[in-house]
Motif scaffolding. Structure first.
Motif, PDB file in Angstrom:
ATOM      1  N   TYR A   1     -32.080 -25.269  11.454  1.00 14.23           N
ATOM      2  CA  TYR A   1     -31.574 -24.079  12.150  1.00 14.23           C
ATOM      3  C   TYR A   1     -32.326 -22.821  11.705  1.00 14.23           C
ATOM      4  N   ILE A   2     -32.453 -22.641  10.401  1.00 17.74           N
ATOM      5  CA  ILE A   2     -33.128 -21.445   9.883  1.00 17.74           C
ATOM      6  C   ILE A   2     -34.612 -21.453  10.234  1.00 17.74           C
ATOM      7  N   PHE A   3     -35.270 -22.596  10.044  1.00 16.54           N
ATOM      8  CA  PHE A   3     -36.712 -22.641  10.280  1.00 16.54           C
ATOM      9  C   PHE A   3     -37.046 -22.406  11.748  1.00 16.54           C
ATOM     10  N   THR A   4     -36.205 -22.881  12.644  1.00 14.32           N
ATOM     11  CA  THR A   4     -36.418 -22.635  14.073  1.00 14.32           C
ATOM     12  C   THR A   4     -36.370 -21.140  14.375  1.00 14.32           C
ATOM     13  N   GLY A   5     -35.383 -20.455  13.816  1.00  8.86           N
ATOM     14  CA  GLY A   5     -35.297 -19.012  14.026  1.00  8.86           C
ATOM     15  C   GLY A   5     -36.427 -18.260  13.353  1.00  8.86           C
ATOM     16  N   LEU A   6     -36.836 -18.730  12.150  1.00  4.91           N
ATOM     17  CA  LEU A   6     -37.917 -18.054  11.433  1.00  4.91           C
ATOM     18  C   LEU A   6     -39.244 -18.156  12.176  1.00  4.91           C
TER      19      LEU A   6
ATOM     20  N   ALA B   1     -48.680 -22.097  16.007  1.00  2.00           N
ATOM     21  CA  ALA B   1     -49.022 -23.503  16.242  1.00  2.00           C
ATOM     22  C   ALA B   1     -48.965 -24.307  14.945  1.00  2.00           C
ATOM     23  N   THR B   2     -49.465 -23.725  13.855  1.00  3.20           N
ATOM     24  CA  THR B   2     -49.428 -24.442  12.572  1.00  3.20           C
ATOM     25  C   THR B   2     -48.003 -24.616  12.080  1.00  3.20           C
ATOM     26  N   GLN B   3     -47.161 -23.616  12.282  1.00 10.12           N
ATOM     27  CA  GLN B   3     -45.773 -23.722  11.853  1.00 10.12           C
ATOM     28  C   GLN B   3     -44.995 -24.723  12.697  1.00 10.12           C
ATOM     29  N   PHE B   4     -45.366 -24.833  13.960  1.00 10.70           N
ATOM     30  CA  PHE B   4     -44.725 -25.819  14.826  1.00 10.70           C
ATOM     31  C   PHE B   4     -45.021 -27.242  14.343  1.00 10.70           C
ATOM     32  N   LEU B   5     -46.205 -27.449  13.795  1.00  8.93           N
ATOM     33  CA  LEU B   5     -46.535 -28.779  13.269  1.00  8.93           C
ATOM     34  C   LEU B   5     -45.592 -29.153  12.131  1.00  8.93           C
ATOM     35  N   VAL B   6     -45.319 -28.196  11.252  1.00 13.67           N
ATOM     36  CA  VAL B   6     -44.391 -28.442  10.141  1.00 13.67           C
ATOM     37  C   VAL B   6     -42.995 -28.736  10.675  1.00 13.67           C
ATOM     38  N   LEU B   7     -42.556 -27.961  11.654  1.00 18.41           N
ATOM     39  CA  LEU B   7     -41.234 -28.177  12.238  1.00 18.41           C
ATOM     40  C   LEU B   7     -41.157 -29.543  12.908  1.00 18.41           C
ATOM     41  N   ALA B   8     -42.224 -29.949  13.589  1.00 17.58           N
ATOM     42  CA  ALA B   8     -42.232 -31.256  14.254  1.00 17.58           C
ATOM     43  C   ALA B   8     -42.083 -32.381  13.242  1.00 17.58           C
ATOM     44  N   VAL B   9     -42.787 -32.254  12.120  1.00 18.15           N
ATOM     45  CA  VAL B   9     -42.665 -33.268  11.064  1.00 18.15           C
ATOM     46  C   VAL B   9     -41.240 -33.305  10.521  1.00 18.15           C
ATOM     47  N   ALA B  10     -40.643 -32.128  10.312  1.00 16.64           N
ATOM     48  CA  ALA B  10     -39.273 -32.057   9.793  1.00 16.64           C
ATOM     49  C   ALA B  10     -38.283 -32.686  10.770  1.00 16.64           C
TER      50      ALA B  10
END
Length: 314
Positions: free
Chosen positions: A110-115, A162-171
């Protein structure tokens, strides 16, 4: 130093080559240094200029990314370290110590999506504000559409996203909370709203900052307020509970960043599928996007009006 032809012309009374060049320059029609008159004509001219300098824009985006992490050992990994550090701090302080994770499922997601959404807006506005002043040397030396400087910041922010989305996708894969279906359509709509409003603000603020340097400090304060006015570390349900007045809730939702953050959570936060979201979130986003495009157009025209004296003011 005179050339033999100039000396011969001087002895015969004929005008020299240098004099002829000066005369031809004097006969050239004057060209206005300001923007093209008219909203539509001026906009078309600006679009043509930016299209002609699109390769330079690409170079500036790459320079923006390289300069940000110049002489850094970790390089582009810092684009991930910063949001992850903020995530850990908020997760421990608010999720664990204040117990927010008990009422918000998958609190870390939840937090990382908003961040991610907030970092995109933050980087565009804060970086764009100082982009023109930061390229003073280039502006004084050559002519180029000054819009390329705030737009290069936008390009760099999109790369970081784009780089942060990769981390979110892995999570999401690791936690088994991969979103599917039509809910994913909320994501591009939210990003479009953030890009349009962020770019509009970057254009206006970068131009005003040339004339009034206090703007960059006001922007820092304003962004801090905007962060806490968006449901990033707290939920929309908490806002509904704390603020029961319908008018105040609508004012809160009128913030485009708030609506975009809620849309990102609606699209990617699988643990909040049953959570409460504004029922009119989709039409609200489309309306905001339409208004934002008009504001972006007006921001570009304001930038064009102010850019004529950039070289003198910097």
């Amino acid at each position: 130093m005179t050339t033999p032809s100039d000396q011969l012309a001087s002895s015969t009374g004929a005008p020299s080559a240098a004099a002829l060049r000066i005369q031809r320059l004097a006969e050239e029609p004057l060209v206005s240094a300001g923007p093209e008159r008219g909203f539509f004509k001026g906009t078309l001219k600006s679009v043509r200029d930016l299209s002609a300098y699109r390769e330079l824009l690409g170079l500036l985006v790459r320079r923006e990314l390289k300069a940000k992490y110049k002489d850094s050992t970790l390089g582009f990994l810092w684009t991930l370290i910063r949001p992850l550090t903020i995530l850990v701090v908020y997760y421990v302080a608010i999720g664990k110590f204040l117990g927010a994770e008990r009422s918000i499922p998958d609190f870390a997601i939840y937090i990382f999506t908003g961040l991610i959404a907030w970092q995109l807006f933050l980087e565009i506005v804060s970086g764009g504000t100082g982009s023109v002043v930061g390229n003073a040397g280039l502006i004084k030396k050559v002519y180029l559409p000054r819009e390329v400087f705030p737009l290069s910041v936008v390009g760099g922010a999109v790369f970081t996203l784009a780089t942060q989305f990769l981390v979110l996708a892995v999570a999401l894969v690791v936690t088994g909370s991969v979103p599917t279906g039509s809910r994913l359509l909320f994501v591009p709509l939210a990003l479009a709203v953030l890009l349009v409003y962020g770019t509009a603000l970057a254009l206006v603020l970068s131009a005003v900052n040339v004339y009034l340097r206090d703007v960059q400090y006001l922007v820092e304060i304003g962004l801090t307020v905007f962060f806490w006015l968006s449901p990033i570390v707290y939920s929309w349900e908490l806002v509904q509970t704390a603020v029961t007045n319908e008018t105040v809730q609508q004012v809160y939702l009128a913030n485009p960043v708030t609506a975009a953050v809620l849309a990102m959570q609606r699209g990617l936060w699988v643990g909040g599928t049953d959570a409460s979201f504004p029922p009119d979130l989709v039409p609200r986003l489309f309306i905001m996007l339409g208004i934002g495009l008009v504001l972006l157009w007006l921001a570009q025209r304001a930038f064009a009006r102010l850019e004529a004296n950039f070289a003198q003011e910097i």
